[in-house]
Structure formats: structure tokens, C-alpha cells
Design a protein around this motif. Sequence first.
Motif, short mmCIF file in Angstrom:
data_model
loop_
_atom_site.label_atom_id
_atom_site.label_comp_id
_atom_site.label_asym_id
_atom_site.label_seq_id
_atom_site.Cartn_x
_atom_site.Cartn_y
_atom_site.Cartn_z
N GLY A 1 0.83 -1.19 0.00
CA GLY A 1 0.00 0.00 0.00
C GLY A 1 0.87 1.25 0.00
N THR A 2 0.24 2.38 -0.16
CA THR A 2 0.93 3.66 -0.17
C THR A 2 0.34 4.57 0.90
OG1 THR A 2 1.32 3.50 -2.55
CG2 THR A 2 1.51 5.69 -1.56
N MET B 1 -3.66 7.94 6.35
CA MET B 1 -4.50 7.46 5.27
C MET B 1 -3.60 6.71 4.30
SD MET B 1 -6.55 9.72 2.46
CE MET B 1 -7.22 8.99 0.98
N ALA B 2 -4.04 5.53 3.88
CA ALA B 2 -3.27 4.73 2.92
C ALA B 2 -4.16 4.30 1.78
CB ALA B 2 -2.67 3.51 3.62
N ILE B 3 -3.53 4.11 0.63
CA ILE B 3 -4.25 3.71 -0.59
C ILE B 3 -3.66 2.40 -1.09
CG2 ILE B 3 -4.77 4.34 -2.98
CD1 ILE B 3 -4.48 7.26 -2.13
N PHE B 4 -4.52 1.50 -1.53
CA PHE B 4 -4.10 0.23 -2.12
C PHE B 4 -4.65 0.19 -3.54
CE2 PHE B 4 -3.93 -0.22 2.36
CZ PHE B 4 -2.87 -1.06 2.61
N GLY B 5 -3.81 -0.23 -4.48
CA GLY B 5 -4.24 -0.27 -5.88
C GLY B 5 -3.95 1.00 -6.64
N ALA B 6 -3.27 1.94 -6.02
CA ALA B 6 -2.87 3.17 -6.69
C ALA B 6 -1.71 3.76 -5.88
CB ALA B 6 -4.02 4.16 -6.74
N PRO B 7 -0.74 4.38 -6.50
CA PRO B 7 -0.62 4.59 -7.95
C PRO B 7 -0.27 3.32 -8.72
CG PRO B 7 1.32 5.44 -6.83
CD PRO B 7 0.36 4.99 -5.76
N GLN B 8 0.14 2.25 -8.05
CA GLN B 8 0.43 0.98 -8.72
C GLN B 8 -0.86 0.15 -8.73
OE1 GLN B 8 3.33 -0.15 -10.15
NE2 GLN B 8 2.20 -1.97 -10.77
N ARG C 1 -3.50 -2.75 -8.66
CA ARG C 1 -3.50 -4.13 -8.17
C ARG C 1 -4.94 -4.59 -8.06
NH1 ARG C 1 1.29 -6.09 -6.84
NH2 ARG C 1 2.96 -4.70 -6.18
N GLU C 2 -5.25 -5.71 -8.73
CA GLU C 2 -6.62 -6.21 -8.71
C GLU C 2 -7.04 -6.68 -7.33
OE1 GLU C 2 -7.38 -9.10 -11.73
OE2 GLU C 2 -6.62 -7.82 -13.33
N ASP C 3 -6.10 -7.10 -6.50
CA ASP C 3 -6.41 -7.62 -5.17
C ASP C 3 -6.25 -6.53 -4.09
OD1 ASP C 3 -3.67 -7.36 -5.27
OD2 ASP C 3 -3.23 -9.40 -4.60
N HIS C 4 -6.49 -5.28 -4.46
CA HIS C 4 -6.26 -4.17 -3.53
C HIS C 4 -7.10 -4.28 -2.26
CE1 HIS C 4 -9.97 -2.31 -5.06
NE2 HIS C 4 -9.53 -2.67 -6.24
N ALA C 5 -8.32 -4.78 -2.35
CA ALA C 5 -9.17 -4.89 -1.16
C ALA C 5 -8.61 -5.94 -0.20
CB ALA C 5 -10.60 -5.24 -1.55
N VAL C 6 -8.11 -7.05 -0.74
CA VAL C 6 -7.49 -8.09 0.08
C VAL C 6 -6.26 -7.53 0.77
CG1 VAL C 6 -6.38 -10.37 0.09
CG2 VAL C 6 -8.35 -9.94 -1.40
N ARG C 7 -5.44 -6.81 0.02
CA ARG C 7 -4.23 -6.23 0.60
C ARG C 7 -4.56 -5.23 1.71
NH1 ARG C 7 0.43 -7.01 -2.32
NH2 ARG C 7 0.13 -8.20 -4.24
N ALA C 8 -5.59 -4.44 1.52
CA ALA C 8 -5.98 -3.47 2.55
C ALA C 8 -6.45 -4.18 3.81
CB ALA C 8 -7.07 -2.55 2.01
N CYS C 9 -7.23 -5.25 3.66
CA CYS C 9 -7.70 -6.00 4.83
C CYS C 9 -6.53 -6.69 5.54
CB CYS C 9 -8.73 -7.04 4.41
SG CYS C 9 -10.32 -6.34 3.93
N CYS C 10 -5.61 -7.26 4.78
CA CYS C 10 -4.44 -7.90 5.38
C CYS C 10 -3.59 -6.88 6.13
CB CYS C 10 -3.61 -8.60 4.31
SG CYS C 10 -4.38 -10.08 3.63
N ALA C 11 -3.44 -5.70 5.54
CA ALA C 11 -2.67 -4.64 6.20
C ALA C 11 -3.37 -4.21 7.49
CB ALA C 11 -2.50 -3.45 5.26
N ALA C 12 -4.70 -4.11 7.46
CA ALA C 12 -5.44 -3.71 8.65
C ALA C 12 -5.28 -4.75 9.76
CB ALA C 12 -6.92 -3.52 8.31
N LEU C 13 -5.36 -6.04 9.42
CA LEU C 13 -5.17 -7.10 10.41
C LEU C 13 -3.75 -7.10 10.96
CD1 LEU C 13 -7.15 -10.02 8.72
CD2 LEU C 13 -7.79 -8.79 10.79
#
Length: 196
Positions: free
Chosen positions: A40-41, A51-58, A60-72
Motif C-alpha cells: 500500500g501507499t 490514510m493509505a491507498i491500495f491499488g494506486a498509484p500501482q 493491483r486487482e487484489d487491492h481490497a485483500v491487501r488493505a484487509c491484510c494490512a489492517a489485520l
Amino acid sequence: LFADVVDSTRLMEEHDAEEATRRVEVLLERMREAVRQYDGTVNKVQGDGLMAIFGAPQPREDHAVRACCAALSMRRALTALGPDWPATRIGVHTGEAVLRSFETDFAPQFDAMGLTVHIAARVERTASRGDVAVSESTAQAARDQIEFEPLGEYRVKGLSHPVSLFKPVRIRTLMASEQFRGGQTANQHFTRLRPL
């Protein structure tokens, strides 16, 4: 993803300015590490939150999964500090946002704007102390890799319809890759969120 320290004013009251600042910096660094772990960024740090963004600027189709994993991962890292540290709240919402780059006096930066950002911030403010809440759109996008518990529907100021919220419980070990698993398990106990 939004993450914020709860009761930071009390932290400032209980410690001198130098110690309070040190503790906030430790919390923020653990938050940043969790975001970086899942690509994430962190695009904004304000006081005692980020505040962090997943799937941008790079992209990633799995951005929601990555955000949840980062939150956990973030929750686990912050909880590991112990009961003498302030609690945090984490919220995630998935959707379209407008990214814009701009120049500051220090360096070029980029920001995200739009309803998605507004809802994500509201979801974070609704999360229980020390816990994570995500919107229905995030839960739907990540449901194959993350297990969720429903938290109910809540009104968001300015929206004409309620928002359904969920708590990420654990990464599905049979579905998720080794990168997403990482041995992370969420706390089973949760407290119902207050309305937005």
C-alpha cells in the motif's frame, strides 16, 4: 484505509510532550510498516493518524485483500505493544477515487478525493477501540481470501442509504497465498459499532 489513535489528547495529558510524541511516532511507524508489507501507499499522515491507498498509484486487482491484510497486520502489531499504549481504530472502504498530484513547499505529493475517501474516513471513526471495520464493498471484494463477521447497518452523514459494515476475522488459510497468510488471526471478540 484510515487508521487513527484513540484518545490521543489523554496521551498528551499523561506524558510530557517528548514522550507523547515518541509514542505517537512508534504507533505511526507500525501502521506504515503494515501498509508497506502489503504494497500500500501511505499518502497522508495527520497528527496521530494516517490514510493509505491500495491499488494506486500501482494498480493491483487484489487491492481490497491487501488493505484487509494490512489492517489485520496493523492491529496485531499495535496490540502487541501492550495495554499501556493507546488503542487505535482502523477503517477500510473500497471504491473509485480521483487521484491528483500536487506540489507542496517540500515535495511533490498525491492525494485521493471523492465519496470513497469520505466513507472510508467515516468507517474508521465507527470502528471499536483497537479494532477494524470495513464496508460491504470491501468485504465483497475480499471475501474469497478474508473471513468477515457482520456488524450491522449504519447511517453515514450525507448519504441517502445506510452502509453495511463488517469485521475482518481472519485470513482464509486454504484460499490465501503465503504472502497474505503470515500467521495472522483476528480477535474473535467484538463490540457493536456506534452509528456513524
